[in-house]
Design a protein around this motif. Structure first.
Motif, mmCIF file in Angstrom:
data_model
loop_
_atom_site.group_PDB
_atom_site.id
_atom_site.type_symbol
_atom_site.label_atom_id
_atom_site.label_comp_id
_atom_site.label_asym_id
_atom_site.label_seq_id
_atom_site.Cartn_x
_atom_site.Cartn_y
_atom_site.Cartn_z
ATOM 1 N N VAL A 215 -67.052 34.529 21.189
ATOM 2 C CA VAL A 215 -68.455 34.374 21.562
ATOM 3 C C VAL A 215 -68.676 33.186 22.501
ATOM 4 C CG1 VAL A 215 -69.018 32.926 19.563
ATOM 5 C CG2 VAL A 215 -70.807 34.340 20.607
ATOM 6 N N VAL A 216 -69.640 33.360 23.406
ATOM 7 C CA VAL A 216 -70.074 32.267 24.279
ATOM 8 C C VAL A 216 -71.595 32.290 24.328
ATOM 9 C CG1 VAL A 216 -67.981 32.241 25.687
ATOM 10 C CG2 VAL A 216 -69.910 33.705 26.354
ATOM 11 N N GLY A 217 -72.154 31.144 24.680
ATOM 12 C CA GLY A 217 -73.596 31.072 24.894
ATOM 13 C C GLY A 217 -74.428 31.167 23.629
ATOM 14 N N GLU A 218 -75.638 31.691 23.788
ATOM 15 C CA GLU A 218 -76.629 31.699 22.718
ATOM 16 C C GLU A 218 -76.235 32.568 21.523
ATOM 17 O OE1 GLU A 218 -80.333 30.249 22.803
ATOM 18 O OE2 GLU A 218 -78.684 28.988 23.480
ATOM 19 N N ARG A 219 -75.373 33.558 21.744
ATOM 20 C CA ARG A 219 -74.974 34.413 20.622
ATOM 21 C C ARG A 219 -74.199 33.637 19.565
ATOM 22 N NH1 ARG A 219 -71.312 38.117 21.780
ATOM 23 N NH2 ARG A 219 -71.833 39.487 20.031
ATOM 24 N N GLY B 223 -86.422 33.291 14.234
ATOM 25 C CA GLY B 223 -85.512 33.824 15.222
ATOM 26 C C GLY B 223 -85.223 35.308 15.140
ATOM 27 N N ILE B 224 -86.093 36.088 14.493
ATOM 28 C CA ILE B 224 -85.812 37.516 14.345
ATOM 29 C C ILE B 224 -85.750 38.217 15.709
ATOM 30 C CG2 ILE B 224 -88.257 38.060 13.950
ATOM 31 C CD1 ILE B 224 -85.238 39.903 12.436
ATOM 32 N N THR B 225 -86.637 37.880 16.611
ATOM 33 C CA THR B 225 -86.630 38.554 17.915
ATOM 34 C C THR B 225 -85.466 38.088 18.791
ATOM 35 O OG1 THR B 225 -88.243 36.909 18.690
ATOM 36 C CG2 THR B 225 -89.107 39.035 17.940
ATOM 37 N N LYS B 226 -85.059 36.818 18.653
ATOM 38 C CA LYS B 226 -83.866 36.360 19.366
ATOM 39 C C LYS B 226 -82.646 37.139 18.878
ATOM 40 C CE LYS B 226 -85.212 31.535 20.313
ATOM 41 N NZ LYS B 226 -85.036 31.570 21.775
ATOM 42 N N TRP B 227 -82.560 37.332 17.574
ATOM 43 C CA TRP B 227 -81.430 38.075 17.002
ATOM 44 C C TRP B 227 -81.406 39.502 17.569
ATOM 45 C CZ3 TRP B 227 -80.915 39.972 11.251
ATOM 46 C CH2 TRP B 227 -79.585 40.362 11.008
ATOM 47 N N TRP B 228 -82.573 40.113 17.619
ATOM 48 C CA TRP B 228 -82.647 41.475 18.159
ATOM 49 C C TRP B 228 -82.216 41.516 19.626
ATOM 50 C CZ3 TRP B 228 -83.173 46.488 16.980
ATOM 51 C CH2 TRP B 228 -83.504 47.377 18.016
ATOM 52 N N ASN B 229 -82.783 40.647 20.425
ATOM 53 C CA ASN B 229 -82.515 40.685 21.859
ATOM 54 C C ASN B 229 -81.069 40.333 22.200
ATOM 55 O OD1 ASN B 229 -85.140 41.425 22.486
ATOM 56 N ND2 ASN B 229 -85.826 39.316 22.802
ATOM 57 N N THR C 159 -85.299 45.258 24.889
ATOM 58 C CA THR C 159 -85.625 43.908 24.447
ATOM 59 C C THR C 159 -87.092 43.853 24.050
ATOM 60 O OG1 THR C 159 -86.141 43.242 26.713
ATOM 61 C CG2 THR C 159 -83.897 42.832 25.945
ATOM 62 N N VAL C 160 -87.445 42.843 23.259
ATOM 63 C CA VAL C 160 -88.834 42.691 22.822
ATOM 64 C C VAL C 160 -89.364 41.349 23.324
ATOM 65 C CG1 VAL C 160 -88.481 44.106 20.761
ATOM 66 C CG2 VAL C 160 -88.229 41.625 20.613
ATOM 67 N N ASP C 161 -90.667 41.277 23.412
ATOM 68 C CA ASP C 161 -91.351 40.038 23.800
ATOM 69 C C ASP C 161 -91.373 39.125 22.576
ATOM 70 O OD1 ASP C 161 -92.999 37.997 24.547
ATOM 71 O OD2 ASP C 161 -94.715 39.259 25.074
ATOM 72 N N GLU C 162 -90.643 38.005 22.661
ATOM 73 C CA GLU C 162 -90.545 37.124 21.504
ATOM 74 C C GLU C 162 -91.896 36.565 21.090
ATOM 75 O OE1 GLU C 162 -87.556 34.137 22.049
ATOM 76 O OE2 GLU C 162 -86.017 35.585 22.671
ATOM 77 N N ASP C 163 -92.816 36.404 22.023
ATOM 78 C CA ASP C 163 -94.125 35.827 21.699
ATOM 79 C C ASP C 163 -95.028 36.825 20.980
ATOM 80 O OD1 ASP C 163 -93.445 33.405 22.837
ATOM 81 O OD2 ASP C 163 -94.178 33.979 24.824
#
Length: 853
Positions: free
Chosen positions: A692-696, A322-328, A309-313
């Protein structure tokens, strides 16, 4: 004279005239020939005539055309050379229109049903009547609805259309008092529009700047065969290959475009999401994303490492969100090796295509069609495939994918002032396609029930949910042939008390009609206009009536509403006529006095910002400048200026204004639909057959495809494809269509087939050319087997276009006996949906078994 179904199309006089024109499909050698110098090829010399502007509605390319006219007859068709979209280039389908307009099998005058029983095996007993009698019958049925306060039980079906369709399709039902204007759109492309909307806020077809690109990925689409702007792509692909542009095609079958590509990736049907997310993974881990468009890590290091995972900040985005959210949430684990076992494309090819594509960017594009997304779980595939354009910065960039734009045209007078209390009340009723139901969000433009669910109408009629429609009219449509599980439509249309069908030809849907209303042919016999984008431009073509109608036919969008309004006014309901009289000639301010004047006035009003200098100065239409209606109608075409790239960067109509890899726009739409049904988003998605469930739920992600039929019982995934010559199902009664059917590689003339990889055929002991029975969980058909090496093992493929038991003596094997020529794939395709968009699922959604017939 009484005509039954067996005889009402058999006009010997019409056939004699058509034969005299040389348009009957006969093989008689022309008398006047000239030899092309040095070739030894004889070609027919054209008689003295004149090219007249027109246009084609045979598919959604909406190409501008010219028709060669000799002594009032249409002889030949070519692309309009002044179009900046495609120039003089043409596609094969347009030429079939000449056979269509002079077809002896056309409906020649209004026909009335005399057999009250409806069913496929019932003879309707059609008899000829006058237009006056036909409109009298239709008006009486509408007045019955009004007298019983049941106007919501009126409905209008629309297939193809011109740009004055709001007169008929948009506003006539409202004035009568019904919410039920039902478009064909969701059996066409709504899932394809879903991804671009929920990433960049654009619900429409895209344009692709192929002339300035360096790399093209054609994904689930065959631009040389059946997608938009075939005329343009047939011409330009040769230029691209000469310039060294690389082309990759992702399709389980070796399509016409795949044959011209450098790489063919035969993805397993339905598994496009796995391939798309793996390609995105490669682009990020290799550091090949667009820094200009997407952004960069604040420390300058690439932290996109597989499994981490990456640090979104730590990432600062520019024009995306939302590129880092997509990655994580999704991409970190979607390696090519993971995808290989799922999608059937080897990891090395995935890695190379993704890398080469990104290295060519931003002058690179993913050309997306319905194959990747008109699936039960195809909405997120649509997002994942289109997101690749955002990832490499090709969205709205030169050589990339662009939204294009529509010309700014006038709308018509709103119907509100012509809707009485009953109409105001009943137009608020639920539409009969069940859009907005919990299980059918149809989230066009972010609204619950904002889209159409065309194919659901049959189920709604059968269930009488929300109610049973009583009086319906349709034009330019044949849902009993073009929608899946066609038997549902046959049963549904049996239940409709009164149905009028405005079409050029008798059809499977018209078989259930109470009135057949013969329609003008859009290219020759009526005024028409349509706009479309391509090649970085938008054109709008317009055409006058070029030939005197050969039969007693009327324009369904203008003449039929006028005649209906006259009858309704006689019966005490003058609202529709009062509305139509607002269509005053912009130059003379005169009211229309008949349907032809209404047609003319409507087109002049609609296109006034194109031809009136005062109007286009106000609206800001940049492009061809005309000084009068006469100048515009004579030229027959308007072109926009060239597209302005990057104009929408950080100015996209999404919730964030950015290109959204994490879609706040979808999150808001799903939340609104869930709130409407007093539940949560997870429940909505489960109801819509997603896992799918949740944030995905708010990012492009992979889901295992929903397939009807188990692999053990139905071993082969079925691939439905489009023919090079199918004018959306309206070509099969042309002898040219049948004679040249083998332009679809592996197909047969005057017949039909299903294709299978030779390896699979050998395992089953099946031989090329033998009859086989094809069985799905919902239907079966018998057709000829063709072994075809250019097809992924484990799949079978069939072209759409044959299988008519109506339409005419050429389309059907035995027209009088209702015996089809070949088979219609829709007879056996299960009725499933991509419910978030409302789209019918044609691809990657079901399996079949094959055995000797």
């Amino acid at each position: 004279m009484k005509l039954t179904r067996r005889t009402f199309l058999g006009s010997s006089i019409a056939l004699t005239i058509a034969t005299a024109f040389g348009l009957s499909g006969c093989s008689k050698k022309p008398e006047t020939l000239q030899e092309t110098e040095g070739t030894g090829v004889e070609v027919q010399k054209l008689a003295e005539g004149q090219w007249k502007a027109s246009g084609c509605l045979g598919c959604t390319s909406w190409c501008a055309k010219q028709v060669y006219m000799v002594d009032g007859r249409a002889i030949k068709i070519q692309g309009h050379p002044d179009s900046k979209v495609h120039g003089a280039n043409d596609c094969p389908r347009a030429h079939l229109a000449v056979q269509q307009v002079y077809d002896a099998d056309r409906i020649k005058q209004p026909m009335k049903r005399t057999n009250p029983k409806k069913g496929k095996n019932e003879d309707p007993g059609f008899v000829p009547i006058s237009w006056d009698e036909a409109m009298e019958l239709f008006a009486d049925k509408i007045m019955e609805l009004r007298n019983n306060d049941e106007t919501h039980k009126f409905g209008l079906f629309r297939g193809r259309y011109t740009n004055i369709n709001d007169l008929f399709y948009g506003n006539l039902p409202k004035i009568i008092g019904s919410p039920n204007n039902i478009s064909h759109s969701s059996i066409c492309a709504e899932a394809e529009k879903f991804g671009p909307y929920y990433t960049q806020g654009y619900w429409n077809y895209r344009d692709y700047d192929v002339r300035n690109t360096k790399y093209i990925i054609c994904w689930g689409v065959d631009p040389l065969c059946s997608n938009r702007q075939v005329s343009h792509y047939l011409n330009v692909f040769g230029e691209l290959l000469e310039k060294g542009v690389k082309i990759a095609t992702i399709d389980p079958k070796h399509s016409a475009t795949a044959a011209k590509s450098h790489v063919w990736m035969p993805v397993k049907p339905g598994q496009d999401g796995a391939l798309a997310t793996a390609m995105a993974h490669v682009i990020l881990t290799e550091g090949l994303w667009s820094r200009e468009f997407v952004g960069e890590f604040k420390d300058g290091e690439n932290h996109f490492v597989a499994g981490n995972t990456v640090d979104e900040d730590n990432f600062e985005e520019n024009h995306t969100y939302g590129i880092t959210k997509w990655w994580n949430l999704e991409l970190k684990d979607r390696t090519p090796e993971w995808a290989e076992a799922i999608c059937g494309v080897d990891a090395a090819t995935i890695r190379k295509v993704a890398t080469d594509f990104a290295n060519a960017a931003p002058q690179a594009l993913v050309f997306m069609g319905g194959g990747s997304n008109m699936q039960v779980r195809g909405g997120y595939n649509s997002m994942a495939v289109h997101a690749l354009n955002g990832l490499v910065g090709s969205a709205e960039h030169e050589g990339g994918t662009i939204t294009g734009r529509s010309p700014k045209l006038n709308g018509f007078t709103k119907p509100d002032d012509f809707m009485d209390e009953m109409a105001q009340k009943n137009t608020k009723m639920q539409k009969i396609d069940q859009r907005g139901y919990k299980e059918f969000p149809a989230l066009k433009d972010g609204k619950s029930g904002g889209g159409v669910v065309t194919n659901r109408v049959a189920d709604a009629i059968l269930a009488e949910d929300p109610y049973l429609p009583k009086v319906m009219i349709g034009y330019f449509c044949n849902f009993n042939y073009s929608c899946t599980e066609t038997e549902r439509w046959n049963k549904a249309m049996e239940k409709i008390e009164f149905f009028a069908h405005c079409v050029t030809h008798y059809s499977e849907m018209g078989h259930f009609a109470d009135l057949l209303l013969p329609s003008t042919h859009h290219m020759f016999e009526q005024m028409s206009a349509a706009a479309q984008k391509g090649n970085g431009f938008t054109h709008l073509w317009i055409a006058e009536r070029l030939i005197e109608p050969f039969y007693d036919v009327k324009n369904p969008e203008s003449e039929i509403p006028w005649m209906l309004a006259e009858k309704l006014e006689e019966k005490g309901f003058g609202n529709l006529m009062d509305y139509l009289k607002t269509f005053k000639d912009p130059e003379t301010d005169k009211e229309p006095t008949n349907g032809l004047e209404l047609e003319l006035h409507a087109f002049k009003i609609r296109t006034q910002p194109i031809w009136d200098p005062a109007e286009y100065a106000e609206t800001g239409n940049n492009g061809t400048k005309y000084n009068s209606w006469d100048e515009f109608i004579q030229a027959g075409i308007w072109n926009s200026d060239a597209y302005e790239f990057k104009k929408l960067w950080s100015n996209m109509p999404t919730e964030t204004g950015k290109f959204e890899f994490y879609s706040e726009t979808l999150k808001k739409a799903l939340a609104g639909h869930a709130e409407k049904h007093n539940t949560d988003i997870d429940d909505i998605l489960a109801t819509c057959k997603y896992d799918v469930v949740g944030e995905r739920a708010f990012i492009p992600h992979y889901e295992e495809p929903y397939m009807v039929g188990t692999e053990s019982e139905y071993p082969f995934a079925f691939i439905d494809s489009k023919s090079r010559l199918t004018r959306e199902g309206r070509a099969a009664n042309c002898s040219w269509f049948q004679e040249f059917k083998d332009v679809d590689a592996g197909d047969v003339k005057w017949g039909d087939c299903i294709k299978m990889n030779p390896e699979d055929a050998a395992k089953l002991g099946l031989q090329d050319g033998e009859l086989v029975k094809v069985t799905s969980p919902t239907g079966e058909m018998t057709t000829t087997l063709k072994t075809w090496v250019a097809l992924r093992p484990g799949t079978v493929q069939k072209n759409f276009g044959q299988g008519h038991w109506a339409m005419g003596h050429v389309a059907a094997e035995d027209f009088e006996g209702r015996v089809a020529r070949g088979a219609n794939s829709n007879d056996m395709i299960p009725s499933e949906f991509e419910r978030l968009s409302g789209s019918t699922a044609y691809y990657g959604s079901f399996r079949v078994r094959i055995e000797k017939a």
